[in-house]
Design a protein around this motif. Sequence first.
Motif: not given
Length: 216
Positions: A130-140, A189-206
């Motif tokens: 299953k796709a991991p359910e993100v706890i934080k940071p919240i979207n937007n 990695i983030f700097k003190n600049t106004i910029k929008q980023y996107y992130f995603r996570i997936r689970a892996l197995n052996k």
Amino acid sequence: MYMKYYEKHSLKILIFILFILCLTSCFLFKETGPVLTNTDEEIILEFENIDISWNYCNKYFEYQLQISNSITFNNIIVDKIIGFNMYSLNSNDFRNHSKYYWRVRCLRNNKKTSTRWSKTGIFFVKRYLKAPEVIKPINNLVLKQLPVTFEWEFVENAIAYDMQISENALFDKLVYEKTIDKVNFTSYIFKNTIKQYYFRIRALNKTNYEEYEYSE
């Protein structure tokens, strides 16, 4: 002289005919094979073991089980002699996203006598995480302080997680990618600049870190 020759060869012919009849009768009158008990439903082999079974053969003491990736069984993957009318399938023994065929027959007399093969059963190997359910940071979320901590729910059967951070939603402008063996990660990695980023996570197995669903 002629009579002796005739009688001698007649006896050989008779023995040969009896031998052929014996082989033919052994083949024609071979007992039918066992009946598979779970062929009415589609067997999907994921991460949990699944038992396949067949009916008990009277007067037979062992069973020969064969599993193949070919319906003609010309490529045998499993060929086992077992003492029970049940066998436990483990998904790690088979290739993912694949179809397999299995059959069984009953044995006795030190494996010299057997029934016919059963009908062919089928199972599929489909290991999905299953796709991991993100706890934080919240979207937007608008970040007001750095660094940023990411956290997500544990995914059963996962041994690691793949994280990607990108400058766009297509994830073709990656600024960061990392395989993580826990359910949280702090990024600097983030700097003190106004910029929008996107992130995603997936689970892996052996299983060779196969492709699984990313979080949204």
